[in-house]
Scaffold this motif. Structure first.
Motif, PDB file in Angstrom:
ATOM      1  N   ARG A 247       0.622  -1.455  -0.209  1.00 24.66           N
ATOM      2  CA  ARG A 247      -0.274  -0.212  -0.455  1.00 24.66           C
ATOM      3  C   ARG A 247       0.606   1.394  -0.400  1.00 24.66           C
ATOM      4  NH1 ARG A 247      -3.607   3.030   4.167  1.00 24.66           N
ATOM      5  NH2 ARG A 247      -4.727   4.335   3.069  1.00 24.66           N
ATOM      6  N   LEU A 248       1.912   1.479   1.113  1.00 21.67           N
ATOM      7  CA  LEU A 248       2.887   2.150   0.852  1.00 21.67           C
ATOM      8  C   LEU A 248       3.249   2.943  -0.791  1.00 21.67           C
ATOM      9  CD1 LEU A 248       3.872   4.656   2.318  1.00 21.67           C
ATOM     10  CD2 LEU A 248       5.499   3.470   3.126  1.00 21.67           C
ATOM     11  N   THR A 249       3.668   1.444  -1.454  1.00 27.60           N
ATOM     12  CA  THR A 249       4.407   1.237  -2.738  1.00 27.60           C
ATOM     13  C   THR A 249       3.288   2.202  -3.202  1.00 27.60           C
ATOM     14  OG1 THR A 249       6.540  -0.076  -2.164  1.00 27.60           O
ATOM     15  CG2 THR A 249       5.425   0.073  -4.274  1.00 27.60           C
ATOM     16  N   GLU A 250       1.929   2.256  -3.215  1.00 23.05           N
ATOM     17  CA  GLU A 250       1.238   2.110  -4.212  1.00 23.05           C
ATOM     18  C   GLU A 250       1.510   3.729  -4.453  1.00 23.05           C
ATOM     19  OE1 GLU A 250      -3.628   2.106  -5.357  1.00 23.05           O
ATOM     20  OE2 GLU A 250      -2.716   0.310  -3.610  1.00 23.05           O
ATOM     21  N   ILE A 251       1.050   4.390  -3.024  1.00 24.25           N
ATOM     22  CA  ILE A 251       1.308   5.689  -2.625  1.00 24.25           C
ATOM     23  C   ILE A 251       1.722   6.544  -2.892  1.00 24.25           C
ATOM     24  CG2 ILE A 251       0.990   7.615  -0.793  1.00 24.25           C
ATOM     25  CD1 ILE A 251      -0.784   5.777   0.862  1.00 24.25           C
ATOM     26  N   LYS A 253       4.698   5.551  -5.525  1.00 22.64           N
ATOM     27  CA  LYS A 253       4.323   5.682  -6.585  1.00 22.64           C
ATOM     28  C   LYS A 253       3.274   6.288  -7.558  1.00 22.64           C
ATOM     29  CE  LYS A 253       6.595   1.008  -8.149  1.00 22.64           C
ATOM     30  NZ  LYS A 253       6.244  -0.617  -8.522  1.00 22.64           N
ATOM     31  N   GLY A 254       2.540   6.693  -6.476  1.00 21.30           N
ATOM     32  CA  GLY A 254       1.514   7.708  -7.144  1.00 21.30           C
ATOM     33  C   GLY A 254       1.630   8.870  -6.904  1.00 21.30           C
ATOM     34  N   GLN A 255       0.996   8.921  -5.847  1.00 20.79           N
ATOM     35  CA  GLN A 255       0.716  10.995  -5.624  1.00 20.79           C
ATOM     36  C   GLN A 255       1.813  11.457  -4.629  1.00 20.79           C
ATOM     37  OE1 GLN A 255      -1.641   8.639  -4.297  1.00 20.79           O
ATOM     38  NE2 GLN A 255      -3.258   9.255  -3.887  1.00 20.79           N
ATOM     39  N   ILE A 256       3.332  10.043  -3.975  1.00 23.45           N
ATOM     40  CA  ILE A 256       4.353  11.262  -4.036  1.00 23.45           C
ATOM     41  C   ILE A 256       6.046  11.275  -4.981  1.00 23.45           C
ATOM     42  CG2 ILE A 256       5.798  11.066  -2.134  1.00 23.45           C
ATOM     43  CD1 ILE A 256       3.715  11.634  -0.228  1.00 23.45           C
ATOM     44  N   PHE A 271      14.137  18.005  -3.479  1.00 25.38           N
ATOM     45  CA  PHE A 271      13.789  18.029  -2.168  1.00 25.38           C
ATOM     46  C   PHE A 271      13.574  16.294  -1.968  1.00 25.38           C
ATOM     47  CE2 PHE A 271      11.359  17.105   1.878  1.00 25.38           C
ATOM     48  CZ  PHE A 271      11.820  18.839   2.678  1.00 25.38           C
ATOM     49  N   GLN A 272      14.536  15.860  -0.964  1.00 21.31           N
ATOM     50  CA  GLN A 272      14.663  14.360  -0.420  1.00 21.31           C
ATOM     51  C   GLN A 272      13.376  13.721  -0.170  1.00 21.31           C
ATOM     52  OE1 GLN A 272      17.335  11.908  -3.195  1.00 21.31           O
ATOM     53  NE2 GLN A 272      17.789  13.741  -3.300  1.00 21.31           N
ATOM     54  N   ILE A 273      12.835  12.679  -0.489  1.00 17.69           N
ATOM     55  CA  ILE A 273      11.529  12.291   0.437  1.00 17.69           C
ATOM     56  C   ILE A 273      11.919  10.796   0.537  1.00 17.69           C
ATOM     57  CG2 ILE A 273       9.336  11.692   0.299  1.00 17.69           C
ATOM     58  CD1 ILE A 273       9.376  14.271  -1.149  1.00 17.69           C
ATOM     59  N   ARG A 274      12.737  10.418   2.035  1.00 13.69           N
ATOM     60  CA  ARG A 274      13.074   8.843   1.482  1.00 13.69           C
ATOM     61  C   ARG A 274      11.409   8.638   2.666  1.00 13.69           C
ATOM     62  NH1 ARG A 274      16.786  12.394   2.579  1.00 13.69           N
ATOM     63  NH2 ARG A 274      16.690  12.171   5.340  1.00 13.69           N
ATOM     64  N   LEU A 275      10.970   7.155   1.755  1.00 14.61           N
ATOM     65  CA  LEU A 275      10.101   6.842   2.899  1.00 14.61           C
ATOM     66  C   LEU A 275      10.888   4.536   2.466  1.00 14.61           C
ATOM     67  CD1 LEU A 275       6.924   7.137   0.462  1.00 14.61           C
ATOM     68  CD2 LEU A 275       7.560   8.293   2.733  1.00 14.61           C
ATOM     69  N   GLN A 283      11.015   2.609  -2.709  1.00 12.56           N
ATOM     70  CA  GLN A 283      11.254   3.333  -3.714  1.00 12.56           C
ATOM     71  C   GLN A 283      10.240   3.832  -4.972  1.00 12.56           C
ATOM     72  OE1 GLN A 283      13.879   3.166  -4.658  1.00 12.56           O
ATOM     73  NE2 GLN A 283      14.905   1.556  -3.021  1.00 12.56           N
ATOM     74  N   GLN A 284      10.396   4.770  -5.592  1.00 12.07           N
ATOM     75  CA  GLN A 284       9.542   6.443  -6.255  1.00 12.07           C
ATOM     76  C   GLN A 284      10.063   6.400  -7.147  1.00 12.07           C
ATOM     77  OE1 GLN A 284       8.530   9.938  -3.405  1.00 12.07           O
ATOM     78  NE2 GLN A 284      10.371   8.419  -2.198  1.00 12.07           N
TER      79      GLN A 284
END
Length: 793
Positions: A247-251, A253-256, A271-275, A283-284
């Motif tokens: 679920r987090l991967t889906e978000i 690859k989409g919104q983030i 700007f670095q966004i690390r999830l 990965q995104q």
């Protein structure tokens, strides 16, 4: 008296203004950006057990549960759903709490406490942090004006970019969307100790209708920290949603992935966004593959800006799929007034200026023609990339405005247009694109508080209308025309005679080769005959193919004729509609007046138009010879006179001064069909009224004029109005069928008026052209000249 704010109001703000978990994460990331974090932001999910799995297991403790589960059954159900990759400290704590229960009541208490503490989201950044005073007076003030005042100051000073992305003062409530508990630890460079704030949102739920101030929240002093360092660490626990890696991967690859502008390849450092989920990096893809966009089947890009104080839209459209050069379009104030539908909406033209500048780029992919692209991948990879990035995003200062560009979002209303249009479907599933605006440069385009798009305002509607007309109208027509040009070229390249000659030559060579083989061949003659027969069969198949091509060409010619008939029907529908509208307007005017000379002139116009329509209908009879159009020598000034008289009431309503010039040669005679002259002038008047209204809307002191002048040798009628005029670049295109820059009308007859007028002129053996370039406006035409025959010769 003042408003009484209850505790439950805070809950409503958090749960309803923040519409989704993805939006909540987006808001927390924006806070890190606004804090100026140089190392980006880290969002770590530490989940021992999903909320849905926890709820399902705990449901076994319900007295009404038909399974009559034992304590051991519930413990096993909980432990079986523990995520093995979760941090050992949290995992061990949860397992110990579950195993330590000695009764169902004890398990309920222990498991609930363990769930609340052992599942969390940690958001960390190295921004400027918050002091104790900041926590008390800014963070705990919902709707604070701290950032709003800074943004307004930047707008007033004309700064290039605003100091903050968020300014409403409600984004902090996003933590409530994610979890019931929040622990904030933060510090500024001047602090020697960290500052801690803890909030349990369930306390507001318990207080419910008590005042929000009844729930006391006080910042506390934390551990010592080195001076000169700043940070913020937010721990959200007692999670409200079920989280998993997928679920987090889906978000992500989409919104983030689309949060920061994925088209900005030239930006040195984004700007670095690390999830991460239980220590596993998520990965995104942060940018659209440039090679993918370079291989798009069609492109449209441009800018909207103020040039010398007047709005101008510039667009460049090109196609890689079909023949044809790229085309540049320039739309000035007059064009934009029509495209934006200002006449129909009643909005002032100042909206075109208050909208502010923006840029756009769109890439179109025909999904049926996708193929492998070097440095991108095979056809399936390309298809998946187009699917993932499809949509038109709106970016403000490099960051996306939600939900524009999400799957299923159609903020430009393109899908309905594509469904109704013929030819190519320029819908959101086939376009990857962006529109770029700025908080300072577009101050009227503001976000809704719930982060579900822009606030409704005239500027938003104008932005949508301009882009929709550009894509669904101009770009759509360009692609269709490029496709037609390509098909014509492909047809012209095939030469059936040349191909047949080539086959004859091959047959002679084959026959000669067989004869030579016979002189040396000692095997069965049957084999050589079979070779020769096979070649003859191939030749026969080729001949049949050529004949079929000829038949198709004949069918194509018939289809072209039918298409012409269809266009003629469209033309006649236009004429019938105009005659009906004129009849209604005349009867309405006559109902308030005595029948006199003016009424007689109006009825004469109606009679002439009806006779024109009757004759045009005769041309549709496929099995008959077109009825002759009777011509006669008629004084042109007389026709103009009764046409102008029939429009007196309309001219009065629109404040137009329409007249026949005193310099006219009123005795000039033309050899014409009177009804055709009427139809030509009626269409010119119809256009003038529309554009003169727009000109008066822009300039209230403007005095609209229509002046006609008759000239001789050869007989001519010059038709002039002092409206905005027609750009030099459209001197011929305005006469094409369905060409129009008018806005607001959905009628298919839009764009036929000048086409019909020129067709009528040519039927009379004359011409209709634009003349006197720059007489009123630079590089614009304001005068039509209708040249006619003076006699039958």
């Amino acid at each position: 008296m003042s408003f009484y704010i209850t505790a439950r109001t805070i809950l409503h703000l958090g749960s309803e203004l923040i519409s989704s978990d993805a939006v909540a994460i987006y808001e927390l990331v924006k806070n890190a950006i606004d804090a100026g974090s140089k190392t980006g932001v880290e969002v770590a999910f530490e989940v021992v057990i999903r909320q849905s799995d926890y709820a399902s297991a705990m449901a076994l403790l319900d007295p009404d549960d038909p399974s009559e589960s034992t304590l051991e059954d519930v413990q096993l159900a909980l432990l079986s759903k523990v995520n093995g990759e979760a941090p050992d400290e949290l995992k061990d704590k949860f397992i110990a709490a579950v195993k330590g229960a000695r009764s169902k009541a004890s398990l309920t208490t222990r498991a609930e406490a363990a769930y609340r503490d052992c599942n969390r989201i940690i958001v960390s950044d190295t921004g400027h942090g918050m002091s104790r005073d900041d926590l008390e007076n800014i963070y705990l003030t919902i709707g604070t004006t701290h950032r709003t005042n800074a943004v307004r100051k930047a707008i007033e000073e004309g700064s290039k970019k605003p100091p903050y992305l968020g300014e409403k003062g409600v984004g902090r409530l996003s933590v409530m969307r994610l979890g019931w508990k929040v622990h904030v630890e933060t510090g500024t460079v001047d602090d020697t100790e960290s500052n801690i704030l803890e909030i349990d949102w369930r306390r507001f739920e318990k207080a419910y209708d008590q005042p929000a101030s009844s729930v006391k929240i006080e910042p506390e002093q934390g551990d010592q920290k080195p001076r000169g360092e700043s940070f913020t660490r937010i721990v959200i626990s007692d999670l409200r949603s079920s989280w998993s890696l997928s679920r987090l991967t889906e978000i992500a690859k989409g919104q983030i992935a689309k949060m920061t502008d994925p088209f900005s390849w030239t930006e040195k450092r984004r700007f670095q966004i690390r999830l991460s989920f239980n220590g596993v990096p998520v990965q995104q893809v942060r940018a659209v593959a440039k090679d993918l966009l370079d291989d798009a089947h069609g492109k449209c890009n441009g800018t909207y800006s103020l040039e010398k104080g007047s709005p101008v839209l510039r667009a460049t459209i090109e196609s890689r799929l079909y023949a044809g050069d790229s085309r540049e379009y320039v739309f000035d104030l007059v064009d934009l007034m029509g495209m934006a539908g200002l006449r129909e909406s009643g909005q002032p033209t100042s909206v075109l200026k208050s909208l502010g500048p923006f840029a756009f780029e769109f890439y179109w992919f025909n999904r049926q023609r996708l193929r492998a692209i070097p440095n991108v991948g095979d056809r399936e990879t390309v298809r998946q990339l187009v699917k993932a990035w499809a949509g038109i995003c709106l970016f403000r200062d490099g960051y996306r405005v939600l939900p524009y560009g999400d799957e299923g979002d159609d903020w430009l209303r393109l899908d309905l247009e594509a469904l109704a249009a013929s030819g190519y479907k320029l819908n959101t599933k086939q376009i990857i694109g962006r529109v770029s605006i700025g908080r300072v440069s577009n101050p009227r385009l503001l976000d809704q508080t719930n982060r579900q798009g822009l606030i409704e305002c005239p500027e938003k509607e104008v932005l949508i209308e301009l882009l929709r007309k550009l894509i669904a109208g101009w770009w759509h027509d360009y692609l269709n025309e490029a496709n037609r040009v390509q098909k014509r070229q492909d047809t012209l390249q095939f030469d059936s005679l040349k191909e047949s000659s080539e086959v004859e030559n091959l047959e002679q060579r084959a026959t000669q080769s067989i004869k030579e083989i016979q002189t040396h061949y000692t095997g069965e003659a049957r084999l050589l005959r079979e070779v020769k027969d096979a070649f003859l069969e191939i030749k026969d198949a080729h001949q049949r193919a050529v004949e079929r091509i000829g038949a198709i060409e004949e069918e194509k010619e018939r289809l072209t004729q039918l298409a012409g008939v269809g266009l003629m029907i469209e033309v006649i529908a236009h004429e019938l509609t105009r005659a009906t509208e004129l009849t209604q307007a005349t009867l309405k005017d006559l109902s308030r007046k005595n029948i006199g000379d003016e009424a007689s002139s109006a009825l004469e116009v109606l009679g002439k138009q009806i006779r024109v329509i009757q004759k045009r209908l005769q041309t549709l009879e496929p099995l008959s010879i077109t009825a002759r159009q009777r011509r006669s020598h008629i004084r042109l000034a007389g026709i103009i006179g009764y046409i102008l008289e029939s429009h007196v009431a309309q001219f009065e309503r629109h404040r137009i001064d329409a007249k026949l010039s005193k310099q006219s040669e009123n005795d000039t005679v033309g050899f014409v069909v009177e009804g055709h002259i009427v139809q030509i002038l009626e269409n010119l008047i119809d256009n003038s009224v529309y554009w003169l209204d727009l000109q008066r809307k822009e300039h209230p002191a403007f005095k609209p004029e229509i002046i006609l002048r008759v000239l001789s040798d050869p007989p001519r009628i010059r038709y002039f109005d002092n409206g905005p005029g027609i750009p030099k670049s459209r001197v011929e295109s305005v006469f094409e069928p369905f060409f129009s820059t008018k806005g607001g009308s959905k009628s298919r007859r839009q764009g036929l008026g000048l086409y019909i007028a020129r067709q009528n002129a040519e039927f009379l053996g004359g011409t209709l052209n634009l003349v006197d370039l720059g007489k009123v406006h630079e590089n614009r035409y304001n005068t039509f000249e209708l040249e006619l025959k003076g006699s039958a010769e």
